[in-house]
Scaffold this active site. Structure first.
Site, PDB file in Angstrom:
ATOM      1  N   LYS A   1       0.869  -1.176   0.000  1.00  0.00           N
ATOM      2  CA  LYS A   1       0.000   0.000   0.000  1.00  0.00           C
ATOM      3  C   LYS A   1       0.909   1.229   0.000  1.00  0.00           C
ATOM      4  O   LYS A   1       1.516   1.570   1.018  1.00  0.00           O
ATOM      5  CB  LYS A   1      -0.919  -0.006   1.224  1.00  0.00           C
ATOM      6  CG  LYS A   1      -1.941   1.088   1.173  1.00  0.00           C
ATOM      7  CD  LYS A   1      -3.027   0.841   2.211  1.00  0.00           C
ATOM      8  CE  LYS A   1      -4.112   1.880   2.129  1.00  0.00           C
ATOM      9  NZ  LYS A   1      -3.657   3.235   2.379  1.00  0.00           N
TER      10      LYS A   1
ATOM     11  N   ASP B   1       2.219   4.873   0.094  1.00  0.00           N
ATOM     12  CA  ASP B   1       1.722   6.033   0.834  1.00  0.00           C
ATOM     13  C   ASP B   1       1.879   7.303   0.000  1.00  0.00           C
ATOM     14  O   ASP B   1       2.826   8.062   0.158  1.00  0.00           O
ATOM     15  CB  ASP B   1       2.490   6.157   2.159  1.00  0.00           C
ATOM     16  CG  ASP B   1       1.702   6.944   3.168  1.00  0.00           C
ATOM     17  OD1 ASP B   1       0.534   7.275   2.887  1.00  0.00           O
ATOM     18  OD2 ASP B   1       2.251   7.246   4.239  1.00  0.00           O
TER      19      ASP B   1
ATOM     20  N   TYR C   1      -1.993   0.467 -10.423  1.00  0.00           N
ATOM     21  CA  TYR C   1      -2.481  -0.794  -9.861  1.00  0.00           C
ATOM     22  C   TYR C   1      -3.942  -1.129 -10.182  1.00  0.00           C
ATOM     23  O   TYR C   1      -4.493  -2.065  -9.625  1.00  0.00           O
ATOM     24  CB  TYR C   1      -2.261  -0.842  -8.350  1.00  0.00           C
ATOM     25  CG  TYR C   1      -2.732   0.402  -7.605  1.00  0.00           C
ATOM     26  CD1 TYR C   1      -4.061   0.752  -7.546  1.00  0.00           C
ATOM     27  CD2 TYR C   1      -1.807   1.204  -6.932  1.00  0.00           C
ATOM     28  CE1 TYR C   1      -4.479   1.872  -6.865  1.00  0.00           C
ATOM     29  CE2 TYR C   1      -2.216   2.338  -6.238  1.00  0.00           C
ATOM     30  CZ  TYR C   1      -3.548   2.663  -6.212  1.00  0.00           C
ATOM     31  OH  TYR C   1      -3.960   3.767  -5.536  1.00  0.00           O
TER      32      TYR C   1
ATOM     33  N   CYS D   1      11.495  30.156  34.115  1.00  0.00           N
ATOM     34  CA  CYS D   1      11.351  30.155  32.653  1.00  0.00           C
ATOM     35  C   CYS D   1      12.742  29.998  32.023  1.00  0.00           C
ATOM     36  O   CYS D   1      13.662  30.729  32.379  1.00  0.00           O
ATOM     37  CB  CYS D   1      10.703  31.459  32.204  1.00  0.00           C
ATOM     38  SG  CYS D   1      10.735  31.654  30.414  1.00  0.00           S
TER      39      CYS D   1
HETATM   40  S1  IVH Z   1      -6.567  -0.257  -4.723  1.00  0.00           S
HETATM   41  C1  IVH Z   1     -10.896  -0.132  -5.747  1.00  0.00           C
HETATM   42  N1  IVH Z   1      -3.998  -0.663  -4.370  1.00  0.00           N
HETATM   43  O1  IVH Z   1      -4.889   3.447  -0.658  1.00  0.00           O
HETATM   44  C2  IVH Z   1      -9.413  -0.104  -5.624  1.00  0.00           C
HETATM   45  N2  IVH Z   1      -4.945   1.307  -3.441  1.00  0.00           N
HETATM   46  O2  IVH Z   1      -6.811   3.622   1.566  1.00  0.00           O
HETATM   47  C3  IVH Z   1      -8.943   0.999  -4.762  1.00  0.00           C
HETATM   48  N3  IVH Z   1      -3.339   2.759  -2.312  1.00  0.00           N
HETATM   49  O3  IVH Z   1      -7.346   5.361  -2.297  1.00  0.00           O
HETATM   50  C4  IVH Z   1      -7.528   1.191  -4.582  1.00  0.00           C
HETATM   51  N4  IVH Z   1      -1.549   1.525  -2.697  1.00  0.00           N
HETATM   52  O4  IVH Z   1      -4.859   5.805  -2.893  1.00  0.00           O
HETATM   53  C5  IVH Z   1      -5.035   0.154  -4.127  1.00  0.00           C
HETATM   54  N5  IVH Z   1      -1.734  -1.123  -4.182  1.00  0.00           N
HETATM   55  C6  IVH Z   1      -2.759  -0.322  -3.949  1.00  0.00           C
HETATM   56  C7  IVH Z   1      -2.615   0.888  -3.242  1.00  0.00           C
HETATM   57  C8  IVH Z   1      -3.734   1.672  -2.993  1.00  0.00           C
HETATM   58  C9  IVH Z   1      -2.003   2.652  -2.154  1.00  0.00           C
HETATM   59  C10 IVH Z   1      -4.145   3.873  -1.782  1.00  0.00           C
HETATM   60  C11 IVH Z   1      -5.157   4.444  -2.764  1.00  0.00           C
HETATM   61  C12 IVH Z   1      -6.480   4.286  -2.069  1.00  0.00           C
HETATM   62  C13 IVH Z   1      -6.076   4.207  -0.631  1.00  0.00           C
HETATM   63  C14 IVH Z   1      -7.125   3.529   0.224  1.00  0.00           C
END
Ligand code: IVH
Length: 663
Positions: free
Chosen positions: A113, A115, A220, A402
């Protein structure tokens, strides 16, 4: 002749784009930087001479330069949904069980995920035509000019197709560190983390700024993947690669819970070694038909979830405890730590809040202490590792005077805090000046803490009205080291603009004790003008909802004080607005938008949500109409949800609402 030039330009563009793809996407450079620069230079000169031959996918576009006036709103044909979150193993097991009810034999794709911030890219006939932010999921902002500067986002795909793809724009850790170094040198506020830095970069009107920020991307998601003959998410990722996008290499197809948990464990350990920040793991059902079988809630796809990493804990040495003075005069103990890397930032100092906190945890100088950090939150000292003591640790003693003006401190009744009550204390003055310009107060951009402190020490700033006299010293200021005409002009323009702020900003900026941003707003909407507020009585103030006797007394005391009265007269004469302007006339992001809530929210009360909306300029309503900007849907929504669907009013989940107010 022209044909020959065209041919040569074509050759150069192809060669440079190939080299760039090999470098940025495949991570396998084939030519040296020097060679690349030489070819690019040659292309630039040809393009200057023959502007009619500039190709839309020319690498010179990456340098930026396009400046837009405003961000256009764009609608996402397919909403950009967010992800549900899970935080531990049992929640992952539960997610798996729910999925298996729909699709008993599913496999998952595990991804990191990233950031950053999500982006939607639209290609027509293989050409990039639009890049947009997620916004509230339904309406985002057009950031095409900035997206084009990101080197691993193809301007032209390897196939001439129409397609929308989605992914994440992020700032690599190294670029983030370098950017903050430069910002500090230029007296600009550093970014808190790479995500904010990336988001700030794509929200620039001038694309040469984004171009200079070294952003990158991972793609992705293909919203209409089945239209391209794809059957699984894994195939979508391979297809994205084939089209020329960068897909994160650390994806993994897993066929059972055991493999899934292994993947999570592996990346929880390895995350620090990555060159970019991740805040969790995304788990997605692989089969596209299977995804459809799982379906969606209003908020999220049911076929995916995000496992969020727990707060990180590290050990380090507490080298010292140093005291600082805030604008209210509160003297706070701070932990001076042996620098330690924690979730992408180096921690060398953090607050220890007050005497009771330190004594309660028996934190001693010389202790090895546990530090915790979750997301953006300020790092916290959890406590000492008592077993590691060797007897040389020094027990904590609260300051008696202080640290700046050396006046004795006073502990207020029923408070854990100690205060410096000397009204002339330098530290208090500086902090109150910093507070005055801060974002939620007068929002005078360009005034970093260091500049305020320097200007105070050089005698340019002492009281709030001094900000509005600075223009008289323009020549002198421009000659100061580190400032030029441009930065001083920007500073003076921001100061001038702040005169137009609505009353609540000024009220908050004045630093009246117990008057935070929320109380300032209540007072401004109630009294509309400063004059009326100044003549309010104690009884009248206490009558107002959410204003108790402590706040009321403090307000009366502030306005009774002659120095304060003179300050307000001066500010008024200097042209500062002293009226509540309401949501419509401010520049706030939600100005003019009305919101309705249905159901209950998990993370905040209705009042808190309402307050957040109003503080961003939006309004709040109890019924849905065509004019409603969005309906926020919580747990167990009522008929307002149906009404919103009928009227085609945008719907926000709680998470989307939070994302919106945070962005
Ligand atoms: S999938 C319907 N894949 O995380 C699919 N999101 O907390 C939706 N994000 O809004 C997103 N890495 O900005 C997906 N490998 C990943 C991701 C990812 C970061 C973010 C994205 C999303 C947020 C959700």
């Amino acid at each position: 002749m022209n044909q020959d030039v065209k041919k040569h330009i074509d050759e150069l563009v192809e060669l440079l784009n190939k080299a760039s793809y090999e470098y940025h996407t495949l991570d396998k450079p084939t030519i040296t930087d020097q060679e690349y620069d030489n070819y690019l230079h040659e292309l630039v000169s040809l393009e200057e001479k023959y502007p009619e031959l500039v190709r839309s996918d020319s690498p010179t576009v990456r340098v930026g330069g396009e400046v837009i006036d405003d961000f256009q709103k764009v609608r996402h044909e397919i909403p950009m949904l967010s992800l549900s979150n899970v935080f531990n193993e049992s929640e992952i097991v539960h997610f798996d069980e729910k999925v298996k009810k729909f699709v008993p034999n599913t496999s998952y794709v595990c991804e990191l995920k990233i950031d950053g911030l999500s982006v939607s890219l639209i290609y027509k006939n293989g050409e990039l035509v639009r890049g947009a932010t997620r916004g509230d999921g339904v309406v985002g902002e057009d950031i095409t000019h900035n997206v084009k500067t990101i080197r691993n986002i193809p301007l032209r795909l390897k196939e001439k197709i129409d397609i929308e793809v989605r992914g994440e724009i992020y700032m690599p850790k190294k670029s983030f560190e370098a950017l903050n170094e430069t910002r500090k040198k230029n007296h600009q506020e550093p970014f808190a983390n790479p995500r904010n830095a990336a988001a700030g970069s794509v929200r620039q009107l001038d694309s040469s700024i984004a171009a200079s920020r070294n952003l990158s991307s991972f793609m992705y998601h293909i919203p209409n993947a089945k239209d391209y003959g794809l059957n699984t998410h894994y195939d979508s990722l391979k297809f994205l690669e084939k089209l020329g996008f960068t897909v994160n290499p650390n994806i993994q197809l897993v066929s059972n819970l055991h493999e899934l948990l292994d993947y999570i464990e592996k990346w929880t350990e390895k995350r620090e070694s990555l060159t970019y920040e991740i805040d969790g793991i995304v788990i997605k059902v692989n089969g596209l038909d299977d995804q459809e079988k799982c379906g969606y809630t209003v908020k999220y796809p049911k076929w995916a979830t995000a496992y969020k990493f727990p707060a990180m804990i590290v050990l380090t040495k507490l080298k010292d405890i140093k005291f600082t003075v805030g604008r209210t005069g509160q003297v706070v103990p701070n932990a001076i730590l042996e620098p330690v890397l924690l979730m992408g930032s180096v921690i060398s100092k953090t607050t220890l809040h007050n005497e009771d906190y330190v004594i309660g945890k028996d934190i001693r100088i010389g202790d090895t202490v546990k530090i915790k950090k979750a997301g953006d939150v300020i790092p916290e000292v959890i406590g000492p590792e008592v077993m590691r003591r060797d007897g040389t640790e020094i027990p904590f003693v609260m300051a008696k005077e202080c640290p700046i003006c050396h006046e004795p401190l006073v502990r207020k009744e029923e408070e854990s805090a100690y205060y410096c009550v000397n009204p002339h204390c330098d530290a208090k003055r500086i902090e109150s000046l910093i507070h005055f310009v801060s974002r939620n107060a007068m929002n005078i951009e360009g005034f970093g803490d260091n500049i305020v402190e320097d200007f105070y020490n050089m005698g340019y700033l002492n009281t709030f009205d001094d900000f509005y006299h600075l223009y008289e010293k323009k020549q002198e200021l421009m000659e100061l080291e580190g400032f030029g005409e441009k930065s001083i002009n920007n500073l003076l323009t921001s100061i001038e603009n702040s005169k137009k702020n609505s009353l609540e900003r000024l009220l908050f900026a004045l630093g009246i004790r117990h008057v935070g941003a929320k109380t300032a707003k209540i007072l401004a909407t109630h009294y509309i003008t400063m004059e009326k507020l100044q003549s309010a009585t104690l009884e009248e103030l206490i009558e107002i909802k959410d204003i108790g006797s402590t706040i009321a007394k403090s307000i009366i005391k502030y306005f009774k004080n002659e120095t304060n009265q003179n300050l307000l007269t001066n500010l008024k004469e200097l042209g500062l607005n002293m009226k509540y302007l309401g949501a419509i006339s401010t520049n706030l992001p939600l100005a003019g938008k009305s919101f309705v809530l249905t159901g209950s929210l998990e993370t905040m009360t209705r009042d808190e949500a309402q307050e957040k909306i109003e503080s961003l300029g939006g309004t709040w309503s109890s019924s849905v109409s065509k004019k409603t900007g969005a309906v926020i849907v919580g747990e167990n929504p009522g008929s307002k949800y149906q009404k919103a669907l009928e009227l085609n009013v945008p719907i926000l989940s709680e998470q989307e609402f939070i994302d919106m107010i945070q962005s």
